[in-house]
Write a protein that holds these residues in place. Structure first.
Motif, short mmCIF file in Angstrom:
data_model
loop_
_atom_site.label_atom_id
_atom_site.label_comp_id
_atom_site.label_asym_id
_atom_site.label_seq_id
_atom_site.Cartn_x
_atom_site.Cartn_y
_atom_site.Cartn_z
N VAL A 243 18.17 -23.19 31.36
CA VAL A 243 19.33 -22.66 32.08
C VAL A 243 20.55 -22.56 31.18
O VAL A 243 21.27 -21.55 31.17
CB VAL A 243 19.66 -23.55 33.31
N GLN A 244 20.77 -23.60 30.37
CA GLN A 244 21.92 -23.61 29.46
C GLN A 244 21.79 -22.51 28.40
O GLN A 244 22.77 -21.85 28.05
CB GLN A 244 22.04 -24.98 28.78
N GLU A 245 20.58 -22.30 27.91
CA GLU A 245 20.34 -21.25 26.92
C GLU A 245 20.57 -19.87 27.53
O GLU A 245 21.11 -18.97 26.89
CB GLU A 245 18.91 -21.34 26.38
N LYS A 248 24.23 -19.13 27.62
CA LYS A 248 24.73 -18.75 26.29
C LYS A 248 24.28 -17.35 25.92
O LYS A 248 25.04 -16.58 25.30
CB LYS A 248 24.25 -19.76 25.24
N LEU A 249 23.05 -16.99 26.30
CA LEU A 249 22.53 -15.65 26.03
C LEU A 249 23.39 -14.59 26.71
O LEU A 249 23.80 -13.60 26.09
CB LEU A 249 21.08 -15.55 26.50
N LYS A 250 23.69 -14.80 27.97
CA LYS A 250 24.51 -13.84 28.71
C LYS A 250 25.92 -13.76 28.15
O LYS A 250 26.51 -12.67 28.09
CB LYS A 250 24.54 -14.23 30.19
N GLN A 251 26.44 -14.89 27.71
CA GLN A 251 27.78 -14.89 27.11
C GLN A 251 27.81 -14.07 25.81
O GLN A 251 28.74 -13.30 25.58
CB GLN A 251 28.23 -16.33 26.83
N GLU A 252 26.77 -14.25 25.00
CA GLU A 252 26.73 -13.49 23.74
C GLU A 252 26.55 -12.01 24.01
O GLU A 252 27.17 -11.17 23.34
CB GLU A 252 25.62 -14.01 22.82
N ILE A 253 25.71 -11.66 24.97
CA ILE A 253 25.52 -10.26 25.33
C ILE A 253 26.84 -9.64 25.78
O ILE A 253 27.21 -8.54 25.34
CB ILE A 253 24.45 -10.12 26.44
#
Length: 315
Positions: A243-245, A248-253
């Protein structure tokens, strides 16, 4: 008979010179070769071996002026990277001399890094173990390489450079499944901090060659590797994001999508990075049994970024 005697003398002398190269002693090797050139000045094996000696003598001489073992190891690895294009320009390569040089340089580098295993700083310790693992891998000591690289990963979890070296080690041992998992992970974490010149397995080298054929080089090449790794089935072993990853993935996108809107942004680097993140996002949606809408929305974003990649991905 005289010619046969000369041939034997050259062969034995060359063998002796190569043994010195194996011990990282190009100066001694060169002295032996100089005596052979009096009779065999056009011998391609002698010429290539002498070229190896001439390249490495300044570096080995410089080592004696450096007190820090880590800096000595770094000098050797840096010069090895410079040695690759030097060898590539040669019209003839004498493999025994090249292999002996490789053995000598990486044995010497390993000896220096090994003096620093008691380093207390965790970041520096991780780098020391990574470099020691890299040296062992180049020397064919795969069990030792795996041990050192695992220690590096413990000291600094999730380092792209460590994961890539560990993946390469697995691939060289025929453990392709583990290799594919870790290569995919490494190129997801940070493609630009992976040193491609030290990766030796056919699994990754063939992928690099195929992507280079498309005209990509440098940092741009490294960003496209995970994209084509997915399309060509090299990065086919996947794992579920935590969930945490995922957050972070969505934030970077989101950050990259906004960056792409800036006319001054480097699209050549951002586009492949964003496509790879979209691939991971789609895998997440597929694994969580979501509706098709978020998947289709992401596919549309890929199509807008690069229609060719989209067609290859959905076919």
């Amino acid at each position: 008979m005289k010619f046969d005697a000369m041939e034997i003398q050259t062969k034995n002398g060359l063998k002796n010179a190569i043994s010195h190269l194996e011990n990282a002693n190009p100066e001694s090797a060169k002295r032996i070769l100089e005596s052979l050139f009096e009779y065999e000045f056009e011998c391609p094996e002698l010429i290539f071996t002498a070229d190896c000696c001439n390249f490495w003598i300044p570096c080995i001489t410089q080592l004696s002026e450096i007190e820090n073992p880590f800096e000595r190891g770094e000098l050797l690895l840096t010069e090895w990277k410079n040695f690759q294009p030097f060898v590539a320009r040669k019209t003839y390569t004498f493999e025994p001399a090249l292999e002996a040089t490789e053995h000598g340089i990486f044995s010497c580098a390993l000896e220096n890094y090994s003096q620093l295993f008691d380093e207390r700083d965790m970041f520096q310790r991780a780098e020391i173990y990574r470099k020691a693992g890299l040296c062992c891998k180049k020397l064919g000591k795969f069990e030792d390489a795996e041990e050192y690289l695992s220690k590096a990963n413990t000291a600094q979890p999730g380092s792209a450079a460590v994961l890539a070296e560990l993946a390469d080690c697995y691939a060289l041992c025929g453990e392709d499944r583990n290799a594919k998992v870790l290569f995919r992970e490494a190129f997801f974490v940070d493609p630009e901090h992976i040193d491609l010149l030290f990766l030796d397995s056919e699994l990754i080298k063939s992928l690099i060659a195929k992507v280079m054929e498309k005209g990509y080089v440098g940092a741009v090449l490294q960003q496209w590797l995970p994209v084509y790794g997915t399309l060509l089935g090299v990065f086919s072993i996947k794992r579920e994001l935590k969930v945490q990853e995922m957050s972070k993935l969505k934030q970077e996108i989101y950050a990259l999508e906004n960056e792409l809107k800036d006319p001054s942004s480097d699209n050549a680097l951002l586009t492949p990075r964003l496509i790879n993140l979209y691939f991971w996002l789609i895998d997440y949606y597929l694994g969580t049994n979501n509706s098709n809408k978020p998947i289709n929305d992401t596919l549309l974003k890929i199509k807008i970024l690069d229609a060719t990649i989209y067609e290859l991905y959905v076919k």
